[in-house]
Design a protein around this motif. Structure first.
Motif, short mmCIF file in Angstrom:
data_model
loop_
_atom_site.label_atom_id
_atom_site.label_comp_id
_atom_site.label_asym_id
_atom_site.label_seq_id
_atom_site.Cartn_x
_atom_site.Cartn_y
_atom_site.Cartn_z
N ASP A 33 53.89 4.57 -46.43
CA ASP A 33 54.19 4.67 -47.73
C ASP A 33 52.71 4.94 -48.61
O ASP A 33 51.87 4.19 -48.45
N VAL A 34 52.73 6.19 -49.35
CA VAL A 34 51.79 6.48 -49.96
C VAL A 34 52.16 6.67 -51.42
O VAL A 34 51.26 7.55 -52.23
N SER A 35 53.24 6.13 -51.99
CA SER A 35 53.62 6.26 -53.38
C SER A 35 52.58 5.76 -54.39
O SER A 35 51.97 4.86 -54.23
N ARG A 36 52.82 6.16 -55.58
CA ARG A 36 51.84 6.03 -56.67
C ARG A 36 51.82 4.34 -57.04
O ARG A 36 51.18 4.06 -58.08
N SER A 37 52.96 3.63 -56.54
CA SER A 37 53.16 2.47 -57.24
C SER A 37 52.03 1.35 -56.55
O SER A 37 51.62 0.50 -56.92
N MET A 38 51.15 2.20 -55.43
CA MET A 38 50.03 1.60 -55.03
C MET A 38 48.98 2.21 -55.56
O MET A 38 48.70 3.42 -55.87
N ASP A 39 47.69 1.34 -55.70
CA ASP A 39 46.54 2.11 -56.32
C ASP A 39 45.51 2.40 -55.10
O ASP A 39 46.04 2.06 -53.99
N ALA A 40 44.22 3.11 -55.64
CA ALA A 40 43.55 3.77 -54.78
C ALA A 40 43.12 2.68 -53.48
O ALA A 40 42.71 2.85 -52.37
N ASP A 41 42.69 1.34 -54.11
CA ASP A 41 42.24 0.39 -53.29
C ASP A 41 43.13 0.10 -52.21
O ASP A 41 42.76 -0.27 -50.83
N GLU A 42 44.57 0.04 -52.56
CA GLU A 42 45.67 -0.23 -51.57
C GLU A 42 45.82 0.70 -50.50
O GLU A 42 45.96 0.43 -49.22
N VAL A 144 58.23 1.34 -40.61
CA VAL A 144 58.19 2.15 -41.73
C VAL A 144 57.57 0.92 -42.65
O VAL A 144 58.27 0.02 -42.75
N SER A 145 56.67 1.29 -43.33
CA SER A 145 55.92 0.57 -44.53
C SER A 145 56.25 1.12 -46.00
O SER A 145 56.62 2.23 -46.18
N GLY A 146 56.42 0.09 -46.74
CA GLY A 146 56.69 0.56 -48.15
C GLY A 146 56.60 -0.63 -49.27
O GLY A 146 56.74 -1.64 -48.82
N ASP A 147 56.26 -0.33 -50.26
CA ASP A 147 56.22 -1.31 -51.43
C ASP A 147 57.45 -1.09 -52.50
O ASP A 147 57.12 -1.71 -53.72
N GLY A 148 58.37 -0.58 -52.23
CA GLY A 148 59.51 -0.36 -53.07
C GLY A 148 60.59 0.17 -52.40
O GLY A 148 60.70 0.51 -51.28
N PRO A 149 61.96 0.08 -53.10
CA PRO A 149 63.23 0.64 -52.53
C PRO A 149 63.31 2.12 -52.88
O PRO A 149 62.73 2.75 -53.42
N GLY A 172 60.43 -2.84 -40.34
CA GLY A 172 59.75 -2.58 -41.48
C GLY A 172 58.36 -3.43 -41.63
O GLY A 172 57.98 -4.54 -41.32
N LEU A 173 57.67 -2.95 -42.67
CA LEU A 173 56.45 -3.48 -43.33
C LEU A 173 56.45 -3.61 -44.71
O LEU A 173 55.70 -2.82 -45.31
N PRO A 174 57.34 -4.40 -45.33
CA PRO A 174 57.28 -4.36 -46.89
C PRO A 174 56.18 -4.82 -47.48
O PRO A 174 55.64 -5.88 -46.94
N ILE A 175 55.55 -4.12 -48.39
CA ILE A 175 54.51 -4.62 -49.08
C ILE A 175 54.69 -5.30 -50.37
O ILE A 175 55.28 -4.47 -51.28
N ILE A 176 54.58 -6.63 -50.53
CA ILE A 176 55.04 -7.15 -51.64
C ILE A 176 53.81 -7.76 -52.40
O ILE A 176 53.75 -9.35 -52.91
#
Length: 262
Positions: A33-42, A144-149, A172-176
């Motif tokens: 997942d590279v959605s914008r809910s993560m910042d550049a550092d993440e 699959v990794s991700g930080d949102g649904p 899954g690798l959920p990022i919380i």
């Protein structure tokens, strides 16, 4: 006699051996997942976590300890759509050198944040990648990794079920690290809505300093086929709404998502 005549008549034929797929212990797709809910550092930490994990001696030893001593691996990034420019195509890993080559290709990919979260699109794309390699794995896995649904595209449960029906395990690798105010129990969502198949598991990341070790631990479990750790899910509460992400997105945003084409 007929067989002998057939052989004699075909002496001039162009007879080619049937290609045999290379046996491997696992065919592994990493969908990140590279959605914008993560910042550049993440973004940077996540990418570095995969690069370091693939280079790590423990990962390479796990690969070489398998029945065939090799795996096939591919990688891509996704947000509201799959970022095809991020694809690192299938490569066999069977040595420190081949692991280093894949890690170097991954490290060299440009990265950035994009709009939306389509886990279903990532799963369907990953499912299709298994038709495009020359490897016959004992197991097929999408990690699959991700930080949102899921909030764009087809429902995630359908994509998961299509993958499982094709004999693929979805982990899954959920990022919380920064839970969504509208969806805080991402580990439960991944457990109930995303992962599937025999032996599937998810491994949540709850802090920035867990990225590298969690990714390495998860990849080692996947390539070794070892029994994953028990998934601890909160017992209290209503069943997870697997369409909540889509409902929230349509409440707060334009349902046609024209920004995804930018």
């Amino acid at each position: 006699m007929l067989s002998l005549l057939g052989v004699l008549f075909c002496l001039g034929c162009d007879v080619r051996p049937v290609a045999t797929a290379m046996p491997a212990d696992v065919e592994l797709v990493l969908a990140v997942d590279v959605s914008r809910s993560m910042d550049a550092d993440e973004f940077a930490l996540q990418r570095a976590g995969y690069v370091e994990a693939i280079r790590h001696p423990d990962f390479i030893n796990a690969v070489r300890a398998g029945r065939n001593g090799r795996i096939a691996i591919a990688y891509f990034e996704w947000a509201g759509t799959v970022r095809r420019e991020s694809l690192v195509p299938w490569q066999v890993i069977d040595s420190p050198e081949s692991a280093q080559a894949f890690a170097a290709a991954l490290a060299g990919r440009p990265f950035g944040g994009y709009t939306g979260t389509s886990i279903s699109g990532a799963l369907d794309f990953g499912n299709g990648l298994f038709d495009d390699n020359s490897v016959d794995g004992l197991r097929r896995v999408i990690d699959v990794s991700g930080d949102g649904p899921n909030n764009i595209g087809l429902p995630v449960t359908g994509a998961r079920d299509r993958a499982v029906a094709a004999g693929i395990i979805v982990n899954g690798l959920p990022i919380i690290i920064r839970p969504s105010p509208t969806f805080s129990e991402l580990d439960r969502y991944y457990a109930e809505c995303v992962i599937g198949g025999e032996g599937s598991f998810m491994l949540p990341i709850r802090s920035v300093d867990e990225f590298a070790t969690a990714i390495r631990r998860k990849l080692i479990l996947e390539v070794s086929g070892a029994t994953p750790p028990a998934i601890v899910i909160p017992a209290a509460g209503e069943p997870v709404d697997c369409l909540k992400g889509e409902r929230d997105r349509r409440f707060f945003s334009d349902p046609y998502f024209p920004e995804l084409d930018r």
